[in-house]
Design a protein around this motif. Structure first.
Motif, PDB file in Angstrom:
ATOM      1  N   THR A 181       6.868   0.078   0.598  1.00 18.70           N
ATOM      2  CA  THR A 181       7.442   0.751  -0.533  1.00 18.70           C
ATOM      3  C   THR A 181       7.126   2.166  -0.825  1.00 18.70           C
ATOM      4  N   PHE A 182       6.009   2.668  -0.039  1.00 17.46           N
ATOM      5  CA  PHE A 182       5.517   3.901  -0.312  1.00 17.46           C
ATOM      6  C   PHE A 182       6.738   5.012   0.298  1.00 17.46           C
ATOM      7  N   LYS A 183       6.409   6.156  -0.560  1.00 15.60           N
ATOM      8  CA  LYS A 183       7.397   7.134  -0.196  1.00 15.60           C
ATOM      9  C   LYS A 183       7.384   7.724   1.368  1.00 15.60           C
ATOM     10  N   ASN A 184       6.129   7.756   1.643  1.00 18.45           N
ATOM     11  CA  ASN A 184       5.689   8.314   3.164  1.00 18.45           C
ATOM     12  C   ASN A 184       5.892   7.290   4.196  1.00 18.45           C
ATOM     13  N   SER A 185       6.231   6.047   3.895  1.00 25.03           N
ATOM     14  CA  SER A 185       6.222   4.940   4.864  1.00 25.03           C
ATOM     15  C   SER A 185       7.614   4.708   5.542  1.00 25.03           C
ATOM     16  N   GLU A 186       8.222   5.594   5.740  1.00 22.95           N
ATOM     17  CA  GLU A 186       9.688   5.538   6.315  1.00 22.95           C
ATOM     18  C   GLU A 186       9.391   4.881   8.029  1.00 22.95           C
ATOM     19  N   ASP A 187       8.285   5.014   8.569  1.00 16.28           N
ATOM     20  CA  ASP A 187       8.344   4.635   9.982  1.00 16.28           C
ATOM     21  C   ASP A 187       7.937   3.194   9.648  1.00 16.28           C
ATOM     22  N   ARG A 193      13.405  -2.667   9.945  1.00 16.84           N
ATOM     23  CA  ARG A 193      14.726  -2.960  10.080  1.00 16.84           C
ATOM     24  C   ARG A 193      14.845  -3.717  11.619  1.00 16.84           C
ATOM     25  N   GLU A 194      13.752  -3.477  12.262  1.00 18.65           N
ATOM     26  CA  GLU A 194      13.994  -4.295  13.650  1.00 18.65           C
ATOM     27  C   GLU A 194      13.494  -5.493  14.094  1.00 18.65           C
ATOM     28  N   ILE A 195      12.681  -6.127  13.017  1.00 23.81           N
ATOM     29  CA  ILE A 195      12.071  -7.353  13.158  1.00 23.81           C
ATOM     30  C   ILE A 195      13.213  -8.350  13.016  1.00 23.81           C
ATOM     31  N   PRO A 196      13.278  -9.340  13.623  1.00 22.68           N
ATOM     32  CA  PRO A 196      14.208 -10.367  13.439  1.00 22.68           C
ATOM     33  C   PRO A 196      14.165 -10.897  11.989  1.00 22.68           C
ATOM     34  N   LEU A 197      15.322 -11.230  11.439  1.00 27.70           N
ATOM     35  CA  LEU A 197      15.138 -11.846  10.071  1.00 27.70           C
ATOM     36  C   LEU A 197      14.301 -13.119  10.108  1.00 27.70           C
ATOM     37  N   ASP A 198      14.209 -14.027  10.992  1.00 27.79           N
ATOM     38  CA  ASP A 198      13.584 -15.140  11.108  1.00 27.79           C
ATOM     39  C   ASP A 198      12.114 -15.051  11.426  1.00 27.79           C
ATOM     40  N   ARG A 199      11.505 -13.791  11.510  1.00 27.73           N
ATOM     41  CA  ARG A 199      10.207 -13.548  11.611  1.00 27.73           C
ATOM     42  C   ARG A 199       9.433 -12.613  10.412  1.00 27.73           C
ATOM     43  N   LEU A 200      10.293 -12.472   9.258  1.00 34.81           N
ATOM     44  CA  LEU A 200       9.937 -11.650   8.276  1.00 34.81           C
ATOM     45  C   LEU A 200       9.119 -12.298   7.234  1.00 34.81           C
ATOM     46  N   LEU A 201       8.097 -11.894   6.649  1.00 30.92           N
ATOM     47  CA  LEU A 201       7.196 -12.299   5.654  1.00 30.92           C
ATOM     48  C   LEU A 201       6.855 -10.960   4.594  1.00 30.92           C
ATOM     49  N   VAL A 202       6.623 -11.370   3.282  1.00 22.42           N
ATOM     50  CA  VAL A 202       6.052 -10.737   2.137  1.00 22.42           C
ATOM     51  C   VAL A 202       5.053 -10.903   1.793  1.00 22.42           C
ATOM     52  N   GLU A 203       4.256  -9.951   1.391  1.00 19.50           N
ATOM     53  CA  GLU A 203       2.812 -10.130   0.758  1.00 19.50           C
ATOM     54  C   GLU A 203       2.421  -9.136  -0.178  1.00 19.50           C
ATOM     55  N   THR A 204       1.298  -9.251  -0.823  1.00 17.33           N
ATOM     56  CA  THR A 204       0.680  -8.190  -1.564  1.00 17.33           C
ATOM     57  C   THR A 204      -0.628  -7.691  -1.077  1.00 17.33           C
ATOM     58  N   ASP A 205      -1.271  -8.408  -0.560  1.00 20.33           N
ATOM     59  CA  ASP A 205      -2.944  -8.193  -0.033  1.00 20.33           C
ATOM     60  C   ASP A 205      -3.601  -7.781  -1.311  1.00 20.33           C
ATOM     61  N   ALA A 206      -3.079  -8.307  -2.398  1.00 27.36           N
ATOM     62  CA  ALA A 206      -3.680  -8.035  -3.599  1.00 27.36           C
ATOM     63  C   ALA A 206      -5.255  -8.436  -3.828  1.00 27.36           C
ATOM     64  N   PRO A 207      -6.178  -7.664  -4.374  1.00 25.13           N
ATOM     65  CA  PRO A 207      -5.693  -6.548  -5.389  1.00 25.13           C
ATOM     66  C   PRO A 207      -5.538  -5.020  -4.754  1.00 25.13           C
ATOM     67  N   TYR A 208      -5.129  -4.920  -3.481  1.00 28.69           N
ATOM     68  CA  TYR A 208      -4.987  -3.528  -2.755  1.00 28.69           C
ATOM     69  C   TYR A 208      -3.261  -3.533  -2.876  1.00 28.69           C
ATOM     70  N   LEU A 209      -3.096  -1.983  -2.560  1.00 32.91           N
ATOM     71  CA  LEU A 209      -1.924  -1.643  -2.115  1.00 32.91           C
ATOM     72  C   LEU A 209      -0.632  -2.053  -3.090  1.00 32.91           C
ATOM     73  N   ALA A 210      -0.914  -1.845  -4.263  1.00 31.25           N
ATOM     74  CA  ALA A 210       0.173  -2.061  -5.289  1.00 31.25           C
ATOM     75  C   ALA A 210       1.326  -1.226  -4.984  1.00 31.25           C
ATOM     76  N   PRO A 211       2.680  -1.462  -5.108  1.00 32.73           N
ATOM     77  CA  PRO A 211       3.808  -0.768  -5.077  1.00 32.73           C
ATOM     78  C   PRO A 211       4.170  -0.018  -6.351  1.00 32.73           C
ATOM     79  N   PRO A 212       4.979   1.067  -6.094  1.00 28.96           N
ATOM     80  CA  PRO A 212       5.321   1.540  -7.367  1.00 28.96           C
ATOM     81  C   PRO A 212       6.105   0.636  -8.245  1.00 28.96           C
TER      82      PRO A 212
END
Length: 259
Positions: A181-187, A193-212
Motif C-alpha cells: 500500500t505504500f506510495k513508493n511500492s509500485e514495483d 499483478r503477475e502472481i496467479p490469483l490462486d497463489r495470493l495471500l495477505v498479512e500484516t506482519d504486525a506490529p510492523y508495516l502498518a498501511p496508511p
C-alpha cells in the motif's frame, strides 16, 4: 466478507499487552482468523498459549533467521515434535536476511535447511523470510524442492520479480503486507499483478508495516483489510472477491486450520 491475517506477531510487546482488544478489533474489521508467527523456538510456549486462548488464532513454530545464532541447537525433530500441537499450523518463520545479518549467513542457512526439512516431513507450510538474498533463496528452494516437495509461502513480499516467479514455479504462495500500500511500492504492486490469483495471500506482519492511514504507527491484524483492498484494486476485482480468494488460498496452504 471474511479475511485472514496469515502472518502477525501477537506475542510481541506492542500487541500482547492488549491482546483481547487487538483480537476483538480484528473480528470487527472482518478478520476471522490470524496466525501468530514464531521467531524463537524457546518462546514457543508463549506463542502456543496465545493460540490456545483464542479460537480464531493459530500459530507456527520456528526460529527467525535473524535469531538463528541464538538457537543453533534446534533440530528437525524439535520442530516436528512441537508442530504436532493442534494449534500449530506452520513452520517458521525462517529464511535469509542479508540486510541486518545479526546472525552469520552460514548459520542462517543451516537454520533455513532445518526448517525446510521439518516442513517437508510435517507437510506444514514453511513461512519464508527473504531480504536482500533473492538469488541464494531461489537456489536453495530449487535444490530442496528437488529432494521432495514441501508447502511454503514467501511472506511479506518485498523482493524482486525473479524470486516471486521462481516461488510460483516451485509451488509456493506469495503473501503481501502493508508494503503493498505504500506510495513508493509500485514495483511490488506490479509483481502482485503477475502472481496467479490462486497463489495470493495477505498479512500484516504486525506490529510492523502498518498501511496508511496508520503508517508509522503500530500495526495490528484489523489493518489487513486495507492491504486486501489495495490488492483488490491492483488485480481489478472487488474487495469481497479478493477476500474470498485469499481465504481459500490460505486454507489450501494452511491445511491444518479448519475451514
Amino acid at each position: 466478507m471474511s479475511l485472514v491475517d496469515s502472518h502477525c506477531h501477537l506475542d510481541f510487546p506492542d500487541l500482547v499487552a492488549e491482546l483481547d482488544d487487538v483480537v476483538a478489533r480484528a473480528h470487527a474489521a472482518g478478520v476471522a482468523k490470524m496466525v501468530t508467527i514464531s521467531t524463537r523456538v524457546k518462546r514457543f510456549d508463549q506463542i502456543r498459549a496465545i493460540a490456545e486462548r483464542h479460537d480464531s488464532v493459530w500459530c507456527s513454530v520456528g526460529t527467525h533467521c535473524l535469531h538463528a545464532a541464538e538457537e543453533p541447537e534446534i533440530t528437525v525433530d524439535d520442530l516436528c515434535r512441537l508442530a504436532e500441537h493442534p494449534k500449530c499450523v506452520a513452520i517458521g518463520e525462517a529464511g535469509l536476511d542479508y540486510h541486518y545479518e545479526s546472525s552469520p549467513r552460514d548459520v542462517q542457512e543451516a537454520g533455513f535447511l532445518t526448517h525446510i526439512a521439518a516442513a517437508r516431513i510435517m507437510q506444514l507450510p514453511l513461512v519464508i523470510h527473504a531480504r536482500e538474498a533473492d538469488a541464494r533463496i531461489a537456489e536453495i528452494l530449487e535444490d530442496e524442492t528437488g529432494k521432495g516437495a514441501f508447502p511454503a509461502v514467501l511472506h511479506c513480499f518485498s523482493s524482486g520479480r525473479d524470486l516471486a516467479l521462481k516461488g510460483v514455479e516451485l509451488g509456493l504462495y506469495v503473501s503481501f503486507s502493508g508494503i503493498l500500500t505504500f506510495k513508493n511500492s509500485e514495483d511490488i504492486r506490479a509483481i502482485a499483478r503477475e502472481i496467479p490469483l490462486d497463489r495470493l495471500l495477505v498479512e500484516t506482519d504486525a506490529p510492523y508495516l502498518a498501511p496508511p492511514p496508520w503508517r508509522g504507527k503500530r500495526n495490528e491484524p484489523a489493518y489487513v483489510a486495507k492491504t486486501a483492498a489495495v490488492l483488490a484494486e491492483v488485480r481489478g476485482v472487488s474487495e469481497a472477491e479478493i477476500a474470498r480468494i485469499t481465504t481459500e488460498n490460505f486454507h489450501r496452504l494452511f491445511s491444518k486450520v479448519p475451514a
